[in-house]
Design a protein around this motif. Structure first.
Motif, PDB file in Angstrom:
ATOM      1  N   PHE A   1       0.886  -0.726   0.126  1.00  0.00           N
ATOM      2  CA  PHE A   1      -0.002   0.335   0.256  1.00  0.00           C
ATOM      3  C   PHE A   1       1.015   1.411   0.358  1.00  0.00           C
ATOM      4  CE2 PHE A   1      -1.985   3.113   3.181  1.00  0.00           C
ATOM      5  CZ  PHE A   1      -2.473   3.662   2.097  1.00  0.00           C
ATOM      6  N   LYS A   2       0.180   2.022  -0.917  1.00  0.00           N
ATOM      7  CA  LYS A   2       1.387   3.603  -0.996  1.00  0.00           C
ATOM      8  C   LYS A   2       0.195   4.450  -0.413  1.00  0.00           C
ATOM      9  CE  LYS A   2       4.034   6.091  -3.951  1.00  0.00           C
ATOM     10  NZ  LYS A   2       3.323   7.445  -4.068  1.00  0.00           N
ATOM     11  N   GLY A   3       0.705   5.149   0.918  1.00  0.00           N
ATOM     12  CA  GLY A   3      -0.019   5.860   1.546  1.00  0.00           C
ATOM     13  C   GLY A   3      -0.073   5.995   3.402  1.00  0.00           C
ATOM     14  N   SER A   4      -0.643   6.879   3.804  1.00  0.00           N
ATOM     15  CA  SER A   4      -0.552   6.953   5.015  1.00  0.00           C
ATOM     16  C   SER A   4      -2.486   6.325   6.113  1.00  0.00           C
ATOM     17  CB  SER A   4       0.062   8.266   5.230  1.00  0.00           C
ATOM     18  OG  SER A   4      -0.923   9.028   4.907  1.00  0.00           O
ATOM     19  N   VAL A   5      -2.402   6.632   7.107  1.00  0.00           N
ATOM     20  CA  VAL A   5      -3.546   6.360   7.750  1.00  0.00           C
ATOM     21  C   VAL A   5      -3.845   7.768   8.616  1.00  0.00           C
ATOM     22  CG1 VAL A   5      -4.513   4.698   9.641  1.00  0.00           C
ATOM     23  CG2 VAL A   5      -3.500   3.325   7.056  1.00  0.00           C
ATOM     24  N   ASN A   6      -5.003   8.012   9.155  1.00  0.00           N
ATOM     25  CA  ASN A   6      -4.753   9.125   9.801  1.00  0.00           C
ATOM     26  C   ASN A   6      -5.721   8.428  11.697  1.00  0.00           C
ATOM     27  OD1 ASN A   6      -4.137  10.766   8.539  1.00  0.00           O
ATOM     28  ND2 ASN A   6      -6.103  11.880   7.585  1.00  0.00           N
ATOM     29  N   TYR A   7      -5.276   8.651  12.152  1.00  0.00           N
ATOM     30  CA  TYR A   7      -5.901   7.723  13.351  1.00  0.00           C
ATOM     31  C   TYR A   7      -5.715   9.420  14.775  1.00  0.00           C
ATOM     32  CZ  TYR A   7      -0.216   7.909  14.840  1.00  0.00           C
ATOM     33  OH  TYR A   7       0.097   7.593  15.016  1.00  0.00           O
ATOM     34  N   ALA A   8      -6.547   9.386  15.568  1.00  0.00           N
ATOM     35  CA  ALA A   8      -7.021  10.035  16.740  1.00  0.00           C
ATOM     36  C   ALA A   8      -6.430   9.310  17.706  1.00  0.00           C
ATOM     37  CB  ALA A   8      -8.326  10.047  16.765  1.00  0.00           C
ATOM     38  N   ILE A   9      -5.536  10.370  18.696  1.00  0.00           N
ATOM     39  CA  ILE A   9      -5.164   8.950  20.698  1.00  0.00           C
ATOM     40  C   ILE A   9      -7.133   9.188  21.774  1.00  0.00           C
ATOM     41  CG2 ILE A   9      -3.782   8.810  22.360  1.00  0.00           C
ATOM     42  CD1 ILE A   9      -1.691   9.814  19.773  1.00  0.00           C
ATOM     43  N   PHE A  10      -6.500   8.338  22.409  1.00  0.00           N
ATOM     44  CA  PHE A  10      -7.158   8.140  23.158  1.00  0.00           C
ATOM     45  C   PHE A  10      -7.037   9.214  24.428  1.00  0.00           C
ATOM     46  CE2 PHE A  10      -9.120   6.343  26.806  1.00  0.00           C
ATOM     47  CZ  PHE A  10     -10.316   6.886  26.545  1.00  0.00           C
ATOM     48  N   THR A  11      -8.186   9.653  24.811  1.00  0.00           N
ATOM     49  CA  THR A  11      -7.672  11.377  25.744  1.00  0.00           C
ATOM     50  C   THR A  11      -8.031  11.632  26.994  1.00  0.00           C
ATOM     51  OG1 THR A  11      -6.044  12.243  24.111  1.00  0.00           O
ATOM     52  CG2 THR A  11      -5.929  13.358  26.262  1.00  0.00           C
ATOM     53  N   PRO A  12      -8.122  10.090  28.518  1.00  0.00           N
ATOM     54  CA  PRO A  12      -9.115  10.634  28.935  1.00  0.00           C
ATOM     55  C   PRO A  12      -8.960  11.582  30.045  1.00  0.00           C
ATOM     56  CG  PRO A  12      -7.657   9.146  29.739  1.00  0.00           C
ATOM     57  CD  PRO A  12      -7.167   8.966  28.169  1.00  0.00           C
ATOM     58  N   ASN A  13      -7.936  12.102  30.109  1.00  0.00           N
ATOM     59  CA  ASN A  13      -7.095  13.439  31.340  1.00  0.00           C
ATOM     60  C   ASN A  13      -7.329  13.763  29.581  1.00  0.00           C
ATOM     61  OD1 ASN A  13      -8.848  12.419  33.914  1.00  0.00           O
ATOM     62  ND2 ASN A  13      -6.313  10.929  33.934  1.00  0.00           N
ATOM     63  N   LEU A  14      -7.809  15.420  29.951  1.00  0.00           N
ATOM     64  CA  LEU A  14      -7.477  16.558  29.263  1.00  0.00           C
ATOM     65  C   LEU A  14      -6.434  17.382  29.514  1.00  0.00           C
ATOM     66  CD1 LEU A  14     -10.704  17.004  26.978  1.00  0.00           C
ATOM     67  CD2 LEU A  14      -8.903  15.577  26.655  1.00  0.00           C
ATOM     68  N   PRO A  15      -5.590  17.630  29.163  1.00  0.00           N
ATOM     69  CA  PRO A  15      -4.766  18.889  29.587  1.00  0.00           C
ATOM     70  C   PRO A  15      -5.446  19.903  30.409  1.00  0.00           C
ATOM     71  CG  PRO A  15      -3.908  18.707  27.348  1.00  0.00           C
ATOM     72  CD  PRO A  15      -5.090  17.656  27.914  1.00  0.00           C
ATOM     73  N   VAL A  16      -4.917  20.798  31.063  1.00  0.00           N
ATOM     74  CA  VAL A  16      -5.822  21.226  31.595  1.00  0.00           C
ATOM     75  C   VAL A  16      -5.335  22.721  31.531  1.00  0.00           C
ATOM     76  CG1 VAL A  16      -6.698  23.026  33.926  1.00  0.00           C
ATOM     77  CG2 VAL A  16      -7.256  20.219  32.971  1.00  0.00           C
ATOM     78  N   THR A  17      -5.432  24.672  31.328  1.00  0.00           N
ATOM     79  CA  THR A  17      -4.063  25.474  31.377  1.00  0.00           C
ATOM     80  C   THR A  17      -4.882  26.134  32.634  1.00  0.00           C
ATOM     81  OG1 THR A  17      -4.071  25.305  29.008  1.00  0.00           O
ATOM     82  CG2 THR A  17      -3.559  26.764  29.962  1.00  0.00           C
ATOM     83  N   GLN A  18      -5.021  26.880  33.512  1.00  0.00           N
ATOM     84  CA  GLN A  18      -5.385  27.923  34.375  1.00  0.00           C
ATOM     85  C   GLN A  18      -5.063  28.789  33.601  1.00  0.00           C
ATOM     86  OE1 GLN A  18      -3.899  26.996  38.471  1.00  0.00           O
ATOM     87  NE2 GLN A  18      -4.810  29.249  39.361  1.00  0.00           N
ATOM     88  N   ILE A  19      -5.703  30.463  33.675  1.00  0.00           N
ATOM     89  CA  ILE A  19      -5.687  31.505  33.140  1.00  0.00           C
ATOM     90  C   ILE A  19      -5.936  32.305  33.951  1.00  0.00           C
ATOM     91  CG2 ILE A  19      -6.382  30.094  30.909  1.00  0.00           C
ATOM     92  CD1 ILE A  19      -9.338  31.525  31.869  1.00  0.00           C
ATOM     93  N   SER A  20      -5.936  32.086  35.354  1.00  0.00           N
ATOM     94  CA  SER A  20      -5.603  33.100  35.943  1.00  0.00           C
ATOM     95  C   SER A  20      -5.706  32.652  37.456  1.00  0.00           C
ATOM     96  CB  SER A  20      -7.678  33.821  36.323  1.00  0.00           C
ATOM     97  OG  SER A  20      -8.074  33.177  36.802  1.00  0.00           O
TER      98      SER A  20
END
Length: 548
Positions: A515-534
């Motif tokens: 096969f000549k090509g590629s595959v798109n995939y997404a990664i399971f992320t149960p805990n999202l990164p959190v950014t504190q803004i204040s």
């Protein structure tokens, strides 16, 4: 049941036109259509290429056939040598009409309507054709394509493998003199005998039509094409709430009696709803084509198609710690505090989609097969979801051109036979619906890959693998490389060791192909990164008083 043969009286050109109009203008006089079951040609053990096969159509609410000439049969089949085939229609009482026998030579495929009112008999070699594609695919050509009178030389089916005699004249037996006076209600059978081995095919669709017959129908409110709908995912899952089934209606009080409703999502098999059910299960995020189907007690079928978009409209949930109360030590005016803030989401596969490495770069690039298969493995520590395939398209032989390529993706069983080592039997794989991809000259050649989205995400757990096939279904081709290759980016592997290429058929040859090509995939992320803004961060020095 034996019947006397009869010849019809001569009729004028005006009379012939009136007969044709009676058949064609069925909206005025009414007609009933009954779908038959599809089947492979021939039916038998794997690898069988000659023998008998058949499919049934159940007819209801028609009653006695006053004039058999009002019956017609529509048929679409694929086969790689139609001259091997003998076709018969068998009524519920056993009456037989020979439709055609051993004609068409080495040409492929048939898309015909058999009827007594056609201008010509089906006979001869037909139109030369060598393209045999899966049922329902675009770009198919046919040995016979049109409306024909049945060959009608015989009214019996000889014991297989004996072919029927060609001694009686064409048209000796017709729909009219075979089925007039029969009770149409019951099971009709389309039988196809494949007399010579080495070729295979399938009946894609067939139906019996009874003109001048009024049979109650049941339809969906809103018509055959329903307005598009957008719904949100549920609060706790990345699927929608159950989808409401459209209401049914009929102009006849009995039209929806015994109605059985089923549905198909994105070209998949139909699932029958339980009696009284008003919803279908929720759908995952993405765009879906849903076909609702209703069949009433008179075996009349109606469908309604709806595009349903499931959007993730549910915000992530930030999990803050409870309020913190601190008693300071004597003389202290502040305290160092540590806390942890997490976030979760109902759709756990996050991020922008990651594209895996381009595969199939080590060999000479070729481009003369419609199907390429490969294995795909999750080498990481968290689940991944396959969201798309990027393929290199070609149109061998000949130069590049701008146009539309009809493509689909095939998925083999997860961790099943051949998922990573290759298999040439893709008949049991799950196929996504055909998608038309617009391509330009640049995308056809060498390095530019054409994206083919996957509507329903395929989730692989760590260590799991799956077989993937990329297929063009309208006469174009996938470009590939010769040889074997395994490539990895540390998270996923694309594996072409011992994999196959070939035409758009169930069994492929030509190995090894990459096969000549590629595959798109997404990664399971149960805990999202959190950014504190204040506010002060964890580990900060908190003063006396209330800090938000």
């Amino acid at each position: 049941m034996n019947k006397e043969l009869f010849t019809q009286k001569p009729f004028s050109l005006l009379g012939a036109l009136l007969v044709a109009l009676t058949f064609v203008a069925t909206g005025v006089f009414g007609q009933a259509s009954f779908q038959g079951a599809t089947f492979v040609i021939p039916t038998g053990a794997p690898g069988t290429t000659s023998g008998q096969s058949s499919g049934n159509a159940t007819v209801s609410c028609v009653g006695t056939v006053a004039n058999g000439a009002n019956i017609s049969l529509q048929l679409n089949l694929t086969h790689t040598f139609v001259g091997d085939l003998a076709l018969y229609l068998v009524a519920p009482n056993g009456d037989v009409l020979e439709l055609s026998t051993r004609i068409g030579g080495g040409n492929n495929n048939m898309n015909v309507t058999y009827t007594d009112v056609a201008a010509t008999f089906i006979a001869g070699g037909g139109t030369f054709s060598t393209s045999t594609l899966p049922c329902g695919s675009a770009g198919q050509t046919f040995a016979f394509n049109g409306t024909f009178r049945p060959e009608g030389r015989n009214n019996v089916i000889p014991p297989f493998p004996t072919s029927p005699s060609d001694v009686p004249a064409l048209g000796t037996f017709t729909f009219a003199n075979t089925f007039s006076g029969d009770n149409a209600d019951g099971v009709w059978r389309l039988q196809i005998n494949d007399h010579v081995g080495g070729d295979v095919g399938a009946v894609c669709s067939w139906s019996l039509i009874f003109a001048n017959s009024v049979v109650p129908t049941c339809t969906f409110v809103g018509g055959p094409v329903l307005p598009p709908a957008t719904v949100s995912t549920s609060a706790n899952t990345c699927t929608s709430d159950p989808i409401t089934v459209p209401l049914t209606t009929s102009t006849d009080p009995t039209g929806c009696n015994g109605a059985v409703i089923s549905y198909s999502v994105n070209g998949g098999a139909f699932t029958t709803l339980a009696p009284g059910a008003t919803t279908i299960p929720g759908l995952p995020a993405g765009v879906h084509t849903v076909v609702f189907r209703v069949v009433n007690s008179c075996q009349q079928t109606s469908t309604a198609t709806q595009m349903i978009t499931v959007a993730d409209q549910v915000a992530p949930v930030v999990n803050c710690p409870a309020d913190i109360f601190v008693s300071l030590d004597p003389g202290a005016c502040s305290a160092i505090l540590n806390f942890n803030v997490t976030a979760t989401d109902n759709c756990p596969f996050q991020g922008p989609t990651t594209t895996s490495q381009v595969h199939g770069t080590t060999g000479t690039v070729q481009n003369n097969f419609a199907t390429i298969t490969f294995g795909f493995r999750n080498d990481g520590t968290t689940p991944i979801a396959i969201t798309g395939i990027n393929a290199n398209l070609g149109n061998f032989p000949g130069p590049a051109f701008n146009g539309v390529v009809a493509t689909r993706i095939l998925f083999g069983p997860i961790n099943g036979p051949g998922s990573t080592t290759g298999t040439n039997n893709i008949g049991a794989w799950t196929a996504t619906p055909v998608q038309n991809i617009n391509v330009n000259v640049t995308q056809y050649f060498e390095t530019t890959l054409v994206p083919i989205p996957v509507a329903n995400q395929i989730v692989l757990q760590p260590g799991q693998s799956i077989g993937i096939g990329v297929q063009s279904t309208n006469g174009n081709f996938m470009r590939y490389s010769n040889g074997n290759e395994t490539s990895t980016n540390g998270t996923v592997s694309i594996i072409s060791n011992g994999h196959f290429a070939g035409g758009a058929v169930a069994v492929l040859g030509n190995t090894p192909r990459m096969f000549k090509g590629s595959v798109n995939y997404a990664i399971f992320t149960p805990n999202l990164p959190v950014t504190q803004i204040s506010g002060l961060p964890s580990g900060g020095d908190f003063p006396i008083g209330t800090t938000t």
